[in-house]
Motif scaffolding. Sequence first.
Motif, mmCIF file in Angstrom:
data_model
loop_
_atom_site.group_PDB
_atom_site.id
_atom_site.type_symbol
_atom_site.label_atom_id
_atom_site.label_comp_id
_atom_site.label_asym_id
_atom_site.label_seq_id
_atom_site.Cartn_x
_atom_site.Cartn_y
_atom_site.Cartn_z
ATOM 1 N N LEU A 565 0.827 -1.202 0.000
ATOM 2 C CA LEU A 565 0.000 0.000 0.000
ATOM 3 C C LEU A 565 0.861 1.252 0.000
ATOM 4 C CD1 LEU A 565 -2.867 -0.976 2.481
ATOM 5 C CD2 LEU A 565 -2.989 -0.791 -0.001
ATOM 6 N N ASP A 566 1.985 1.224 0.741
ATOM 7 C CA ASP A 566 2.890 2.375 0.735
ATOM 8 C C ASP A 566 3.443 2.620 -0.665
ATOM 9 O OD1 ASP A 566 2.866 3.102 3.525
ATOM 10 O OD2 ASP A 566 3.942 1.250 3.914
ATOM 11 N N ARG A 567 3.850 1.548 -1.338
ATOM 12 C CA ARG A 567 4.403 1.707 -2.684
ATOM 13 C C ARG A 567 3.333 2.179 -3.666
ATOM 14 N NH1 ARG A 567 7.759 -2.592 -0.785
ATOM 15 N NH2 ARG A 567 6.142 -4.150 -1.149
ATOM 16 N N LEU A 568 2.125 1.672 -3.543
ATOM 17 C CA LEU A 568 1.043 2.114 -4.429
ATOM 18 C C LEU A 568 0.713 3.585 -4.195
ATOM 19 C CD1 LEU A 568 -1.297 -1.001 -4.159
ATOM 20 C CD2 LEU A 568 -0.067 -0.250 -6.207
ATOM 21 N N HIS A 569 0.669 3.963 -2.929
ATOM 22 C CA HIS A 569 0.362 5.364 -2.611
ATOM 23 C C HIS A 569 1.459 6.293 -3.133
ATOM 24 C CE1 HIS A 569 -1.144 8.795 -0.356
ATOM 25 N NE2 HIS A 569 0.089 9.007 0.086
ATOM 26 N N GLU A 570 2.710 5.904 -2.953
ATOM 27 C CA GLU A 570 3.827 6.734 -3.416
ATOM 28 C C GLU A 570 3.794 6.853 -4.932
ATOM 29 O OE1 GLU A 570 6.941 9.261 -3.038
ATOM 30 O OE2 GLU A 570 5.728 8.370 -1.441
ATOM 31 N N SER A 571 3.459 5.767 -5.621
ATOM 32 C CA SER A 571 3.376 5.795 -7.075
ATOM 33 C C SER A 571 2.288 6.746 -7.558
ATOM 34 C CB SER A 571 3.114 4.389 -7.603
ATOM 35 O OG SER A 571 2.949 4.394 -9.010
ATOM 36 N N SER A 572 1.129 6.732 -6.873
ATOM 37 C CA SER A 572 0.044 7.635 -7.264
ATOM 38 C C SER A 572 0.396 9.088 -6.976
ATOM 39 C CB SER A 572 -1.244 7.252 -6.527
ATOM 40 O OG SER A 572 -1.095 7.439 -5.132
ATOM 41 N N ARG A 575 2.584 10.358 -9.709
ATOM 42 C CA ARG A 575 1.805 10.647 -10.924
ATOM 43 C C ARG A 575 0.913 11.860 -10.765
ATOM 44 N NH1 ARG A 575 0.699 5.119 -10.466
ATOM 45 N NH2 ARG A 575 -1.463 5.641 -9.942
ATOM 46 N N GLY A 576 0.802 12.371 -9.534
ATOM 47 C CA GLY A 576 -0.067 13.513 -9.289
ATOM 48 C C GLY A 576 -1.507 13.144 -9.079
ATOM 49 N N ASP A 577 -1.773 11.855 -8.800
ATOM 50 C CA ASP A 577 -3.143 11.401 -8.599
ATOM 51 C C ASP A 577 -3.554 11.574 -7.150
ATOM 52 O OD1 ASP A 577 -3.295 10.702 -11.229
ATOM 53 O OD2 ASP A 577 -2.785 8.586 -10.889
ATOM 54 N N SER A 578 -4.862 11.708 -6.924
ATOM 55 C CA SER A 578 -5.437 11.746 -5.590
ATOM 56 C C SER A 578 -6.678 10.876 -5.590
ATOM 57 C CB SER A 578 -5.795 13.185 -5.186
ATOM 58 O OG SER A 578 -6.836 13.691 -6.010
ATOM 59 N N LYS A 579 -7.311 10.803 -4.431
ATOM 60 C CA LYS A 579 -8.525 9.988 -4.306
ATOM 61 C C LYS A 579 -9.576 10.445 -5.317
ATOM 62 C CE LYS A 579 -12.278 9.062 -1.031
ATOM 63 N NZ LYS A 579 -12.749 9.255 0.354
ATOM 64 N N TYR A 580 -9.784 11.753 -5.432
ATOM 65 C CA TYR A 580 -10.878 12.256 -6.256
ATOM 66 C C TYR A 580 -10.518 12.264 -7.734
ATOM 67 C CZ TYR A 580 -12.434 13.549 -1.640
ATOM 68 O OH TYR A 580 -12.796 13.505 -0.318
ATOM 69 N N SER A 581 -9.235 12.496 -8.066
ATOM 70 C CA SER A 581 -8.847 12.430 -9.474
ATOM 71 C C SER A 581 -8.959 10.994 -10.003
ATOM 72 C CB SER A 581 -7.421 12.953 -9.644
ATOM 73 O OG SER A 581 -6.483 12.110 -8.980
ATOM 74 N N THR A 582 -8.616 10.022 -9.159
ATOM 75 C CA THR A 582 -8.754 8.620 -9.569
ATOM 76 C C THR A 582 -10.211 8.262 -9.811
ATOM 77 O OG1 THR A 582 -6.806 8.068 -8.242
ATOM 78 C CG2 THR A 582 -8.217 6.248 -8.917
ATOM 79 N N LEU A 583 -11.099 8.739 -8.921
ATOM 80 C CA LEU A 583 -12.524 8.460 -9.113
ATOM 81 C C LEU A 583 -13.046 9.124 -10.387
ATOM 82 C CD1 LEU A 583 -13.836 8.810 -5.441
ATOM 83 C CD2 LEU A 583 -13.595 6.713 -6.764
ATOM 84 N N ARG A 584 -12.579 10.344 -10.658
ATOM 85 C CA ARG A 584 -13.023 11.028 -11.881
ATOM 86 C C ARG A 584 -12.563 10.271 -13.119
ATOM 87 N NH1 ARG A 584 -11.663 15.749 -8.925
ATOM 88 N NH2 ARG A 584 -9.603 15.795 -9.930
ATOM 89 N N GLN A 585 -11.332 9.775 -13.103
ATOM 90 C CA GLN A 585 -10.841 9.012 -14.245
ATOM 91 C C GLN A 585 -11.635 7.726 -14.431
ATOM 92 O OE1 GLN A 585 -6.693 8.414 -13.524
ATOM 93 N NE2 GLN A 585 -6.197 10.604 -13.553
ATOM 94 N N ALA A 586 -11.952 7.060 -13.309
ATOM 95 C CA ALA A 586 -12.698 5.805 -13.404
ATOM 96 C C ALA A 586 -14.114 6.037 -13.910
ATOM 97 C CB ALA A 586 -12.724 5.100 -12.053
ATOM 98 N N LYS A 587 -14.689 7.228 -13.635
ATOM 99 C CA LYS A 587 -16.063 7.530 -14.051
ATOM 100 C C LYS A 587 -16.124 8.148 -15.441
ATOM 101 C CE LYS A 587 -17.143 10.050 -10.473
ATOM 102 N NZ LYS A 587 -17.937 10.898 -9.568
ATOM 103 N N SER A 588 -14.954 8.572 -15.975
ATOM 104 C CA SER A 588 -14.979 9.319 -17.236
ATOM 105 C C SER A 588 -15.444 8.466 -18.412
ATOM 106 C CB SER A 588 -13.575 9.880 -17.529
ATOM 107 O OG SER A 588 -12.628 8.819 -17.635
#
Length: 601
Positions: A565-572, A575-588
């Motif tokens: 989880l630490d590595r996944l969070h650091e990777s995001s 990339r400049g991703d956040s909780k809400y940007s990821t949700l927006r991409q998934a809903k786009s």
Amino acid sequence: MPFVNMKKASSQAGGGKSFAVRVTTMDAELEFSYIEQKATGKDLFELVCRTIGLRETWYFGLQFIDSKGYISWLKFDKKVLDQDVPKESPVPFLFLAKFYPEDVSEELIQEITQRLFFLQVKQSILNMDIYCPPEASVLLASYAVQAKYGDYDPSNYKPGMLSSDDLLPQRVIDQYQMTPEMWEDRIKEWYADHKGMSGDEAEMEYLKIAQDLEQYGVNYFQIKNKKNTELWLGVDALGLNVYDQNNRLEPKITFPWSEVKNISFKEKKFVIKPVGKKVPDFIFYAPKVKINKLILELCVGNHELFMRRRKPDSMEIQQMKANARDERQRKRCDRAKLAKEKQLKEEALREKAELERKLSQMQEEVRTAQEMLKRSEETTELLAEKARFAEEEAQLLTQKASDAEREIQSIKITAIKTEEERILMEFRAREYEMIATKLLEDSERRAKEADQLKDELTQARMSEKLAKERLLEVARVSPTYPTMFPLASLTSDLSDFHIGNSHQISVDGEFSCELLGDGDMDQLSQEIERERVEYMEKSKHLQEQLKELKSEIEVLKVEEKETDLDRLHESSIQRGDSKYSTLRQAKSSSAQARVAFFEEL
């Protein structure tokens, strides 16, 4: 944990059989000794809510572990004993938040609701059910300390004071080569910055940060698609999310509640029908029918709250919010009054310290003047004694000179008898004359010394007189010291100083503060508006603080202890991703494309 025992007489229970229930909340443990056997889940739930004074009941539920070891929620429309509850006495239940708000600052109304959410979210972060980055964990810990202990006081704070508190997830502690003292120092730095923040404000700030964490408010379930691929299904306040088996932070697919038309299940098969006739159904499979029942229950409840938030508030909610606003305004006024009184007290204490300092200084000056006067008196007495000795010595020398003169005259009279005797007498006479001359010189010198000592005595008496005048002058400059304004009076004057929080409610229900006038209320309104304007700057400053702490502890990080989880969070983050940007991409993408992608996983 507080314990409340709610007993009812047998007659009040209708004379029938009853059973006992123990309900554990995040803040207390309640025991109800007499519950009627015909009582429904709703009856028990409402009893608990009345006991703790909770009105925002729609977020919560009673959780228990059924006979097969699965987590279940008590159904309100069925009798308690007809459900698969533990066969224990008292029957144990957990009173927990079942559904989460989208925005805690806008939706949570009561302080008890906020308190229960704060404790539950805090426990989930510490138990690592909600992933929280290390730097954010330190910040959240500082708000938790502020909520528990109040303002940071350097005079009362002792190193190790926070060591007994559970403040950081064990995952974070294990991941860095840092001692408990080092973690405490970093928490204390932020804790000191929260000065002036009340306990409920600190809890709200905690929740506002926690709600931006990726796993906040998400209920996870293991599922499989048609290709038997193992995935995770997340149910939260905004919709349904599908995650890869090894990544529960970033959803691959998301279905907002606004795009869900219908949900149902049959046996292990669960079907979600999206909006749109041409959009295929979203189908997945759960390992147990019990899991599908729980998923359906959470979906229905979250969807209902989602739709309710997008409608005007009911009269009850409007009244609750109005009362909450009035209560917050009253507390804000009380805090402003308390802060002003505290400031006045601090100023009074500073004035007292200054007066004590001046008093000490004046007392030191008086003591110095008295010592100077005493030394002057001793010097005067010594000089007077020396003058007396010199005068007596001068008188003695004068007497000796007179005796020598008489002896010279006697020798001159008897010296005429014989020449030799005369010569001898002359010689002796000259000798005696020399002695007499020397005695006269010594007499004159002693007389001068006596005169000089008299002058010094006169000067010493004048110095003594000046010292006395200086002492009188000091007493005239501060007539209240030390007799009229002693330290004891200072203490007694301040003993009547106290802090009050009096307020009054007018007949029409409007709140007013005795301390704050119209001008103060305008100033308070301006401060509230200024807080809103400064929110973005505060957020920016907070992000800078988090980055600074992250870079500071990064050098102490143990790479081997880093989790997936630490590595996944650091990777995001990179990339400049956040909780809400990821949700927006998934809903786009369209619902149809999302369903197709799910089937291909």
